[in-house]
Design an enzyme around this catalytic site. Structure first.
Site, PDB file in Angstrom:
ATOM      1  N   CYS A 123      16.861  95.829  80.021  1.00  0.00           N
ATOM      2  CA  CYS A 123      17.793  97.175  80.483  1.00  0.00           C
ATOM      3  C   CYS A 123      16.603  98.161  79.784  1.00  0.00           C
ATOM      4  O   CYS A 123      15.375  97.859  79.755  1.00  0.00           O
ATOM      5  CB  CYS A 123      18.954  97.180  79.966  1.00  0.00           C
ATOM      6  SG  CYS A 123      19.241  97.112  78.288  1.00  0.00           S
TER       7      CYS A 123
ATOM      8  N   HIS B 165      13.054  78.865  66.110  1.00  0.00           N
ATOM      9  CA  HIS B 165      13.726  78.688  65.189  1.00  0.00           C
ATOM     10  C   HIS B 165      15.244  78.891  65.711  1.00  0.00           C
ATOM     11  O   HIS B 165      16.117  78.118  65.112  1.00  0.00           O
ATOM     12  CB  HIS B 165      13.599  79.773  64.379  1.00  0.00           C
ATOM     13  CG  HIS B 165      12.248  79.643  63.436  1.00  0.00           C
ATOM     14  ND1 HIS B 165      12.001  80.366  62.299  1.00  0.00           N
ATOM     15  CD2 HIS B 165      11.242  78.781  63.624  1.00  0.00           C
ATOM     16  CE1 HIS B 165      10.709  79.955  61.885  1.00  0.00           C
ATOM     17  NE2 HIS B 165      10.273  79.060  62.679  1.00  0.00           N
TER      18      HIS B 165
ATOM     19  N   ARG C 275      15.776  71.486  60.312  1.00  0.00           N
ATOM     20  CA  ARG C 275      16.608  72.523  59.503  1.00  0.00           C
ATOM     21  C   ARG C 275      17.188  73.763  60.415  1.00  0.00           C
ATOM     22  O   ARG C 275      18.228  74.383  60.115  1.00  0.00           O
ATOM     23  CB  ARG C 275      16.035  73.220  58.203  1.00  0.00           C
ATOM     24  CG  ARG C 275      14.721  74.281  58.595  1.00  0.00           C
ATOM     25  CD  ARG C 275      13.965  74.617  57.382  1.00  0.00           C
ATOM     26  NE  ARG C 275      13.157  75.629  57.513  1.00  0.00           N
ATOM     27  CZ  ARG C 275      11.800  75.238  58.024  1.00  0.00           C
ATOM     28  NH1 ARG C 275      11.527  73.890  58.375  1.00  0.00           N
ATOM     29  NH2 ARG C 275      11.004  76.331  58.015  1.00  0.00           N
ATOM     30  N   HIS C 276      16.326  73.891  61.461  1.00  0.00           N
ATOM     31  CA  HIS C 276      16.713  75.081  62.474  1.00  0.00           C
ATOM     32  C   HIS C 276      18.107  74.740  63.107  1.00  0.00           C
ATOM     33  O   HIS C 276      18.769  75.529  63.545  1.00  0.00           O
ATOM     34  CB  HIS C 276      15.640  75.481  63.166  1.00  0.00           C
ATOM     35  CG  HIS C 276      14.279  75.868  62.574  1.00  0.00           C
ATOM     36  ND1 HIS C 276      14.193  77.186  61.539  1.00  0.00           N
ATOM     37  CD2 HIS C 276      13.129  75.457  62.286  1.00  0.00           C
ATOM     38  CE1 HIS C 276      13.116  77.319  61.130  1.00  0.00           C
ATOM     39  NE2 HIS C 276      12.220  76.208  61.554  1.00  0.00           N
TER      40      HIS C 276
ATOM     41  N   ASP D 274      19.361  96.398  84.507  1.00  0.00           N
ATOM     42  CA  ASP D 274      19.882  97.361  85.133  1.00  0.00           C
ATOM     43  C   ASP D 274      19.044  98.407  85.826  1.00  0.00           C
ATOM     44  O   ASP D 274      17.847  97.902  86.081  1.00  0.00           O
ATOM     45  CB  ASP D 274      20.626  98.101  84.062  1.00  0.00           C
ATOM     46  CG  ASP D 274      20.013  98.932  83.019  1.00  0.00           C
ATOM     47  OD1 ASP D 274      18.632  99.040  83.131  1.00  0.00           O
ATOM     48  OD2 ASP D 274      20.508  99.644  82.081  1.00  0.00           O
ATOM     49  N   HIS D 275      19.708  99.644  86.201  1.00  0.00           N
ATOM     50  CA  HIS D 275      18.664 100.516  86.995  1.00  0.00           C
ATOM     51  C   HIS D 275      17.402 100.812  86.357  1.00  0.00           C
ATOM     52  O   HIS D 275      16.394 100.861  86.801  1.00  0.00           O
ATOM     53  CB  HIS D 275      19.454 101.592  87.416  1.00  0.00           C
ATOM     54  CG  HIS D 275      19.934 102.518  86.252  1.00  0.00           C
ATOM     55  ND1 HIS D 275      21.083 101.955  85.427  1.00  0.00           N
ATOM     56  CD2 HIS D 275      19.784 103.589  85.348  1.00  0.00           C
ATOM     57  CE1 HIS D 275      21.338 102.740  84.348  1.00  0.00           C
ATOM     58  NE2 HIS D 275      20.437 103.821  84.471  1.00  0.00           N
TER      59      HIS D 275
ATOM     60  N   THR E 262      16.407  99.425  76.917  1.00  0.00           N
ATOM     61  CA  THR E 262      16.086  99.068  75.460  1.00  0.00           C
ATOM     62  C   THR E 262      16.203  97.441  75.417  1.00  0.00           C
ATOM     63  O   THR E 262      15.654  96.883  74.320  1.00  0.00           O
ATOM     64  CB  THR E 262      17.024  99.613  74.384  1.00  0.00           C
ATOM     65  OG1 THR E 262      18.489  99.072  74.762  1.00  0.00           O
ATOM     66  CG2 THR E 262      17.002 101.066  74.395  1.00  0.00           C
TER      67      THR E 262
HETATM   68  C1  RB5 Z   1      20.687 103.286  80.568  1.00  0.00           C
HETATM   69  O1  RB5 Z   1      20.562 104.562  80.674  1.00  0.00           O
HETATM   70  C2  RB5 Z   1      20.608 102.473  79.027  1.00  0.00           C
HETATM   71  O2  RB5 Z   1      21.513 102.827  78.612  1.00  0.00           O
HETATM   72  C3  RB5 Z   1      20.577 101.080  79.118  1.00  0.00           C
HETATM   73  O3  RB5 Z   1      19.451 100.700  80.086  1.00  0.00           O
HETATM   74  C4  RB5 Z   1      20.206 100.166  78.015  1.00  0.00           C
HETATM   75  O4  RB5 Z   1      19.107 100.831  77.171  1.00  0.00           O
HETATM   76  C5  RB5 Z   1      21.423 100.083  76.874  1.00  0.00           C
HETATM   77  O5  RB5 Z   1      21.131  99.350  76.249  1.00  0.00           O
END
Ligand code: RB5
Length: 146
Positions: free
Chosen positions: A65, A98, A132-133, A8-9, A67
């Site tokens: 993204c 795994h 097993r995995h 994403d951005h 996070t």
């Molecule tokens: C965008 O602001 C943010 O929410 C996105 O990049 C991400 O972290 C979402 O999980």
């Protein structure tokens, strides 16, 4: 390998760095966007890469993204996808070994570029261990049909 990449951005700049890094290593990278820092919605790009991975149009996926969480959640809604969000290389290796993760995800606001490169190296350098995995991965996939 043929690798689908999506972002994403918040992760556009890191996507460019990782795409270049992967291409320099000889991989073919299919870029599913987004293609600028203009505000974009991570579910769109997580789904696009997820569908390409599930359809085996690419060998695996890289999603980024802010996070890594939202975009991996989107990909995991696609049947056949096992996307893992990680912040360091040990988990990146283990989720291939795994869980046979077919998408690796991380956050551009969480890890730096050098750590992101180490994550993709660890993931791409690992091999699913089976045994097993394999049974557990099959159990994961069976959930999709319940
Ligand atoms: C965008 O602001 C943010 O929410 C996105 O990049 C991400 O972290 C979402 O999980």
């Amino acid at each position: 390998m043929k690798i689908g990449i999506g972002n994403d951005h918040a992760a556009y700049d890191m996507k460019l760095e990782i795409k270049k890094y992967l291409e320099e290593k000889g991989h073919e990278v299919i870029d599913f966007g987004c293609h600028s820092t203009e505000r974009a919605n991570y579910p769109e790009f997580g789904e696009k890469v997820g569908r390409a991975v599930a359809a085996k149009e690419v060998d695996c996926g890289v999603l980024i993204c802010g996070t890594g969480i939202g975009i991996s959640m989107a990909a995991n809604k696609v049947k056949g996808v096992r996307a893992a969000v990680v912040s360091e290389p040990v988990s990146a290796r283990l989720t291939k070994e795994h869980n046979d993760a077919n998408i690796i995800a991380f956050g551009a606001r969480i890890v730096g570029v050098e750590l992101a490169k180490a994550i993709v190296d660890a993931y791409l350098g690992a091999t699913f261990q089976g045994g097993r995995h394999a049974e557990r991965v099959q159990m994961l996939m069976d959930i999709e049909n319940k």
